[in-house]
Design an enzyme around this catalytic site. Structure first.
Site, PDB file in Angstrom:
ATOM      1  CG  ASP A 274      35.311 -37.134 -40.683  1.00 52.67           C
ATOM      2  OD1 ASP A 274      34.243 -37.746 -40.864  1.00 52.67           O
ATOM      3  OD2 ASP A 274      36.398 -37.712 -40.472  1.00 52.67           O
TER       4      ASP A 274
ATOM      5  CD  GLU B  96      34.144 -43.027 -42.159  1.00 54.86           C
ATOM      6  OE1 GLU B  96      34.044 -44.182 -42.609  1.00 54.86           O
ATOM      7  OE2 GLU B  96      34.833 -42.136 -42.731  1.00 54.86           O
TER       8      GLU B  96
END
Length: 386
Positions: free
Chosen positions: A85, A146
């Site tokens: 991400d 994350e």
């Protein structure tokens, strides 16, 4: 052995795929396709369902091609991790290369955090396959979410991993930085409850929740508290209209520290500021404290650090020990018993529209990871002294 043109193309292709937190599915598919073509066993776990994202963590493994001693836990295995991400603004990114540096053309982040780590691992996978390089068992993990609090790694089933040590490729700066310490973080959310009233006709009948929140924040010690501790209020919202005394306001912040005692002390201080603000205004407050991640500390002489240092020197990189103020998936793996160092892969000015990475640093990072794998394989197969 690194094919720079291929590495850069992989990185650019990844950058062009939007992958904001909880929306990493296309990147997961890209990674899966690449690794399956290189004989990795690849799967996607159920983390996406648990966190309401559109995909889970990608978990890939490659069996070793050398004879390794079998220990209590089977053949040794080495873990590498990068996250899929990116932060905002991170849609429709158009990467450009100027003077050997890759950056975003428009007002968006580049996404080298952490697509540089992904691209490096995919290039390493290609090289291992093409060059028939000797290696032990490898586990590649690509996590989701994350950036929002390590939600991907927190939902990993670590019992399925064989590795007892590994590396996260997610630290800022030129290759060579090795994170030895990272802090714990507590997230703080406070919901202030006041009482609505007409702001022009009868404001005295109301209790202004935004005012209570403002007083609380004004009393808090924020920023750099000491060398080990930081605190921040990053969000404040509330109210419906200028003519209504707001009955609710929300503040969200964090505290980070390498010291458990200092972390606890700062959190208590911020909670006390909330109580004082409520006492002054008549508001009430609901305070929620969540441990986002736990601190870790690695010894310079530990195997995971020593191999990274030796590999860096072989590659002509100056190794540098880092005490970080940020968290990463390395925090989770260390808490789970997998000794994990976070390595820099070249990304600079991350989480900003100035983010960039040089082609040379991408290439050097791939060489560094390859050398770590070489040294580790020699060591576990008895060719080097432990």
């Amino acid at each position: 052995m690194v094919k720079t043109e291929r590495l850069v193309k992989t990185f650019i292709d990844l950058i062009k795929i939007d992958s904001l937190t909880f929306e990493e599915k296309e990147v997961a598919q890209f990674i899966t396709s690449e690794l399956e073509s290189l004989n990795f066993i690849v799967g996607v776990d159920s983390a996406g369902e648990k966190i309401k994202g559109n995909t889970g963590n990608v978990i890939a493994s490659l069996l070793g091609n050398v004879s390794l001693p079998v220990g209590r836990h089977g053949s040794p295995s080495l873990l590498f991790c990068a996250h899929m991400d990116t932060v905002e603004p991170g849609k429709n990114i158009e990467p450009i290369i100027e003077n050997g540096v890759i950056k975003s053309k428009d007002k968006a982040i580049l996404g080298a955090d952490d697509k540089a780590g992904i691209a490096v691992l995919l290039e390493v996978a290609h090289i291992l396959s093409e060059q028939k390089i000797s290696h032990g068992d490898l586990e590649f993990i690509f996590t989701v979410a994350e950036e929002k609090g390590l939600f991907g790694s927190k939902n990993l089933d670590t019992s399925r991993f064989k590795s007892k040590m590994g590396y996260v490729l997610d630290s800022e700066g030129s290759p060579g930085k090795i994170v030895l310490k990272a802090p714990s973080q507590d997230t703080i959310k406070v919901v202030f409850k006041g009482k609505s009233a007409h702001a022009g006709l009868c404001p005295e009948k109301g209790i202004n929740a935004i005012q209570a929140a403002s007083i609380a924040v004004s009393k808090m010690k924020l920023g750099r508290i000491d060398i080990e501790t930081t605190a921040n209020i990053g969000e404040i919202r509330g109210g419906l209209a200028s003519n209504i005394v707001p009955e609710e306001a929300i503040i969200i912040g964090e505290v980070r520290s390498h010291s458990p005692q200092k972390l606890s002390t700062q959190v208590k201080h911020m909670k006390d500021c909330v109580k004082q603000a409520c006492s002054l205004t008549g508001a009430t407050a609901e305070v929620e404290i969540v441990r986002t991640f736990d601190a870790f500390s690695l010894n310079k002489n530990s195997c995971v650090v020593r191999l990274a240092v030796e590999a860096a020197k072989i590659c002509g990189i100056l190794p540098e020990y880092v005490v970080s103020g940020g968290g990463s998936d390395a925090n989770f793996f260390n808490k789970s018993g997998i000794a994990t160092a976070n390595l820099s892969v070249g990304a600079k000015d991350v989480h900003s529209t100035l983010e960039n990475i040089s082609v040379l640093d991408l290439e050097t990072s791939a060489k560094w990871v390859l050398e770590v794998i070489r040294l580790w394989t020699k060591e576990v197969s008895g060719q080097l002294k432990t």
